[in-house]
Enzyme design. Structure first.
Site, PDB file in Angstrom:
ATOM      1  N   LYS A 248       0.842  -1.197   0.000  1.00  0.00           N
ATOM      2  CA  LYS A 248       0.000   0.000   0.000  1.00  0.00           C
ATOM      3  C   LYS A 248       0.873   1.241   0.000  1.00  0.00           C
ATOM      4  O   LYS A 248       1.920   1.285   0.645  1.00  0.00           O
ATOM      5  CB  LYS A 248      -0.923  -0.002   1.215  1.00  0.00           C
ATOM      6  CG  LYS A 248      -1.931  -1.141   1.199  1.00  0.00           C
ATOM      7  CD  LYS A 248      -2.880  -1.083   2.378  1.00  0.00           C
ATOM      8  CE  LYS A 248      -3.874  -2.234   2.338  1.00  0.00           C
ATOM      9  NZ  LYS A 248      -4.825  -2.205   3.469  1.00  0.00           N
TER      10      LYS A 248
ATOM     11  N   ARG B 283     -17.580  -5.919   8.032  1.00  0.00           N
ATOM     12  CA  ARG B 283     -18.077  -4.723   7.365  1.00  0.00           C
ATOM     13  C   ARG B 283     -19.173  -5.088   6.378  1.00  0.00           C
ATOM     14  O   ARG B 283     -19.257  -6.217   5.893  1.00  0.00           O
ATOM     15  CB  ARG B 283     -16.940  -4.008   6.639  1.00  0.00           C
ATOM     16  CG  ARG B 283     -16.401  -4.757   5.427  1.00  0.00           C
ATOM     17  CD  ARG B 283     -15.176  -4.090   4.858  1.00  0.00           C
ATOM     18  NE  ARG B 283     -14.668  -4.771   3.673  1.00  0.00           N
ATOM     19  CZ  ARG B 283     -13.468  -4.580   3.151  1.00  0.00           C
ATOM     20  NH1 ARG B 283     -12.639  -3.715   3.700  1.00  0.00           N
ATOM     21  NH2 ARG B 283     -13.089  -5.239   2.062  1.00  0.00           N
TER      22      ARG B 283
ATOM     23  N   LYS C  68     -13.036 -10.155   7.265  1.00  0.00           N
ATOM     24  CA  LYS C  68     -11.616 -10.319   6.996  1.00  0.00           C
ATOM     25  C   LYS C  68     -10.972 -10.908   8.245  1.00  0.00           C
ATOM     26  O   LYS C  68     -11.170 -10.409   9.354  1.00  0.00           O
ATOM     27  CB  LYS C  68     -10.972  -8.978   6.648  1.00  0.00           C
ATOM     28  CG  LYS C  68     -11.538  -8.343   5.392  1.00  0.00           C
ATOM     29  CD  LYS C  68     -10.974  -6.969   5.141  1.00  0.00           C
ATOM     30  CE  LYS C  68      -9.540  -7.036   4.690  1.00  0.00           C
ATOM     31  NZ  LYS C  68      -9.017  -5.695   4.313  1.00  0.00           N
TER      32      LYS C  68
ATOM     33  N   TYR D 136     -14.926   6.035  -0.826  1.00  0.00           N
ATOM     34  CA  TYR D 136     -13.888   6.442  -1.762  1.00  0.00           C
ATOM     35  C   TYR D 136     -14.329   6.083  -3.172  1.00  0.00           C
ATOM     36  O   TYR D 136     -15.243   5.277  -3.380  1.00  0.00           O
ATOM     37  CB  TYR D 136     -12.546   5.769  -1.446  1.00  0.00           C
ATOM     38  CG  TYR D 136     -12.624   4.278  -1.228  1.00  0.00           C
ATOM     39  CD1 TYR D 136     -12.518   3.376  -2.277  1.00  0.00           C
ATOM     40  CD2 TYR D 136     -12.786   3.770   0.053  1.00  0.00           C
ATOM     41  CE1 TYR D 136     -12.585   2.015  -2.072  1.00  0.00           C
ATOM     42  CE2 TYR D 136     -12.851   2.403   0.280  1.00  0.00           C
ATOM     43  CZ  TYR D 136     -12.752   1.530  -0.787  1.00  0.00           C
ATOM     44  OH  TYR D 136     -12.831   0.180  -0.571  1.00  0.00           O
TER      45      TYR D 136
ATOM     46  N   LYS E  55      -7.822   1.598   6.305  1.00  0.00           N
ATOM     47  CA  LYS E  55      -8.839   2.639   6.386  1.00  0.00           C
ATOM     48  C   LYS E  55      -9.622   2.541   7.701  1.00  0.00           C
ATOM     49  O   LYS E  55      -9.951   3.553   8.323  1.00  0.00           O
ATOM     50  CB  LYS E  55      -9.794   2.527   5.193  1.00  0.00           C
ATOM     51  CG  LYS E  55      -9.111   2.620   3.828  1.00  0.00           C
ATOM     52  CD  LYS E  55     -10.120   2.449   2.707  1.00  0.00           C
ATOM     53  CE  LYS E  55      -9.463   2.510   1.337  1.00  0.00           C
ATOM     54  NZ  LYS E  55      -8.705   1.291   1.011  1.00  0.00           N
TER      55      LYS E  55
END
Length: 708
Positions: free
Chosen positions: A197, A261, A278, A356, A455
């Site tokens: 990243k 999420r 996750k 985003y 994030k």
């Protein structure tokens, strides 16, 4: 460097007459002030505002004309490509090369236009800021209205980039683009996946997209539908409880740490909601971190989260349709049951939203190289921890959609991330290097590596500071300028036969000065380590470039610091954390002035079972030394002379100290390992202490023996 000089060095020659005349505006401002002894009058304000308006008209008109020209050229290129492919049987390579050069020119025009608009927008902001500072008149709110009425800086280039990507892919593949399911990951076997990243400064976003599309096409999931800006929107709702258990687990990288999420694509009218989990797995387990998900209809989400809709009923329709195998449905049902149970058991609720716009680059059906760029990243509070239920009992708040920058929200509820986030995902065979263009990209001035950026973690730390006491390493460094000087002059967007000036306009500080770029010394962060290495190890520093500069300006102090570092390195255990001279690995100490009171930085450390075994082996080694000393004591007491009594006492003290110290160190090490603390595990005191006591014992025995 003053902004006026930056503007002169960065402008494009062909556009030079259409830039904001920043120097003239600054000269006019100072001249008007000087004519009236630094007292600003209303007529001066009106005159200056009219001049600003003239400059704005000039920039806006040119931007509209140039944008129209770029779109026309793109349309002509589209017609030429379509015509050439329709006659593919008689087409020659030279024709494709000519078209490729034309598209390259259009790409360069888009890049130039993006740089032009950003630099001019910065210029207007700078001159208005200088006006308000010198005159004490507040022009910024008024002129912002004028800017919004002529928004030359708000052009969205995503549609152009998608069109350019399609044309460039057709020309590059000579009319035979790779076909496949855009959502498929391919069928590669025995591949190693690496994910890294990076942060990308807004100045470099358009350049990055244009660079990548020359190697990978923009990933479009529905090629039959005309691309719209909302197609790139992705929104996720993260769940947690008031103790922030999921936040802490993900931050510390605990084995089995989960993130739950709910995600949807596009606007708020989307009916498909993806429930995702996750799970983090440590390498020593032999398993890989996984992301699993299933689909729910939006109208059923509240029932599912409250436990009113059992997981089994969610998949009844799927079982009847028979589109998936029984095994697949059983796995999805198991996942749904586990997620539902975790949410209900731990009393989880929505705590944060991330929004985003994503641009993804990948060959359809081939996941060996996938690049995604997330822009306009925003985190929004969804919790009720402060007594205010932002979701009003729903699973998400409904007072916002995808209307970035969400100006209707109070500042305490929103965190607008200042950079774009780039993810590079590679699947390469063991021993195989990534493509050269990828290596050049991640080592360039365009990106800044930030390992383990999340994030969810950033949003939790930034929006809920009262509920977390551990923060990620990058949070205190958000004020560090990640822009870097260009390393390779030939790297970037170039025209066919001449190189473009590639410096871009920079947002400067209040005094209009641009800070010096850091160019060497200290701990390396992104460009001197393997940029494609995902996991942190002992020697991976967690600092952004400007954070680890050696501030000493004295050659004498530098020499002393280097000598001291070498001395420590000579006497230190090889297993200790290593950093270069003049740096400090303790981030809590390094950023003590920036860390909020009561907070500390969490440093990700990978702990494997063999670390515990090593601590146990070390403890047993100490115990064996203590046993030898005890046996020596017993022998001296039973068979020694009168003077041997003194030696026995000294050796007994050595054995006792060895036992007590080894027990203390073993317990301390185990606690530090369990808590994943970044401390010095090498023992620099114990061996020296025991050796000193033994030497003292022998010396005292010798003295007493000599006195006899």
């Amino acid at each position: 460097m003053k902004f006026g000089e930056t503007l002169r060095k960065s402008l494009i020659k062909e556009y030079s007459f259409y830039y904001i005349d920043y120097d003239e505006l600054k000269h006019k401002l100072k001249k008007l002030l000087k004519t009236n002894d630094n007292e600003w009058k209303n007529e001066f304000e009106e005159e200056f505002l009219n001049e600003l308006e003239t400059q704005l008209d000039k920039v806006y008109s040119f931007t509209k004309v140039k944008s129209t020209e770029v779109k026309r050229r793109l349309k002509d290129a589209d017609k030429s490509v379509t015509k050439l492919i329709s006659n593919i049987a008689t087409a020659h390579d030279d024709e494709f090369l000519i078209l490729e050069n034309e598209i390259n020119d259009v790409i360069a025009d888009v890049y130039d236009l993006a740089r032009f608009t950003r630099l001019n927008y910065t210029g207007f902001q700078k001159i208005v800021k200088k006006h308000d500072k010198l005159t004490k008149f507040h022009l910024r709110p008024i002129f912002q209205v004028r800017l919004n009425s002529k928004p030359f800086f708000k052009d969205n280039y995503d549609i152009l980039i998608v069109q350019l990507s399609k044309l460039y892919d057709l020309v590059r593949t000579r009319g035979n683009p790779i076909q496949g399911d855009s959502s498929a990951g391919g069928s590669q076997q025995n591949f190693v996946r690496q994910t890294t990243k990076y942060w990308v400064h807004p100045d470099n976003i358009t350049e990055l997209k244009l660079l990548v599309l020359k190697h990978l096409p923009v990933l479009v999931f529905n090629a039959d539908k005309e691309f719209e800006p909302e197609d790139s929107a992705i929104t996720s709702i993260y769940f947690d409880n008031k103790d922030m258990d999921l936040y802490y687990g993900r931050l510390r990288k605990d084995e089995g740490a989960e993130a739950i999420r709910l995600r949807w694509y596009g606007n708020m009218k989307s009916e498909q909601i993806f429930v995702e989990r996750k799970t983090h797995r440590e390498d020593w387990t032999g398993e890989k971190s996984v992301k699993a998900r299933f689909v729910l209809k939006e109208k059923k989400v509240n029932q599912f989260l409250k436990g009113e809709l059992p997981a089994k009923q969610v998949f009844d329709k799927m079982r009847k349709e028979g589109k998936k195998s029984s095994q697949q449905i059983d796995n999805l049902e198991k996942l749904a049951s586990e997620v539902q149970y975790r949410v209900l058991k731990d009393k989880m609720r929505p705590v944060m939203r991330s929004f985003y716009n994503r641009t993804a680059f990948q060959l359809p059906g081939d996941a060996r190289v996938r690049i995604s760029l997330d822009t306009e990243l925003t985190m929004v509070r969804e919790d009720n921890f402060d007594g205010y239920d932002r979701t009003d009992g729903n699973w998400r708040r409904m007072d916002i959609g995808i209307d970035y920058p969400f100006s209707q929200l109070p500042e305490k509820d929103v965190c607008r991330f200042p950079y774009a986030v780039l993810e590079v995902k590679l699947q390469t065979q063991l021993g195989q290097e990534p493509p050269l263009w990828i290596r050049e990209l991640v080592a360039s001035h365009i990106v800044e590596a930030v390992p383990k950026f999340s994030k969810f973690i950033h949003g939790g730390a930034a929006l809920l500071p009262d509920y977390v006491d551990l923060i990620p390493f990058w949070l205190p460094q958000m004020d560090v300028d990640i822009r870097k000087p260009k390393i390779q002059e030939e790297f970037g967007i170039n025209r066919n036969h001449k190189k473009l000036i590639t410096s871009s306009g920079n947002e400067l500080d209040d005094e209009e000065s641009q800070g010096d770029y850091y160019t060497g010394g200290g701990v390396t962060f992104s460009n001197d380590i393997n940029p494609l290495e995902e996991d942190l190890d002992d020697t991976t520093p967690l600092l952004l470039p400007s954070s680890y500069m050696n501030n000493s300006s004295s050659p004498i102090m530098d020499s002393i610091s280097n000598a001291y570092a070498k001395l420590l390195q000579y006497f230190s255990d090889d297993r200790e954390f290593t950093v270069k001279a003049g740096t400090n690995f303790d981030l809590n100490e390094t950023f003590k002035d920036k860390i909020p009171p009561g907070k500390s930085i969490s440093i990700p450390i990978r702990i494997e079972p063999k670390v515990y075994f090593a601590a146990e082996r070390t403890f047993l080694s100490w115990l064996s030394i203590g046993m030898i000393l005890s046996a020596t004591t017993t022998t001296l007491l039973n068979y020694g002379t009168k003077s041997a009594l003194t030696a026995a006492i000294m050796f007994f003290i050595c054995a006792l100290v060895t036992f007590v110290y080894s027990i203390f160190m073993y317990v301390w090490r185990t606690m530090m390992i369990r808590q994943k603390k970044a401390v010095l595990y090498a023992d620099q005191i114990g061996p020296n202490l025991i050796c000193g006591l033994l030497a003292l014992s022998v010396f005292v025995t010798f003295i007493f023996k000599a006195s006899e």
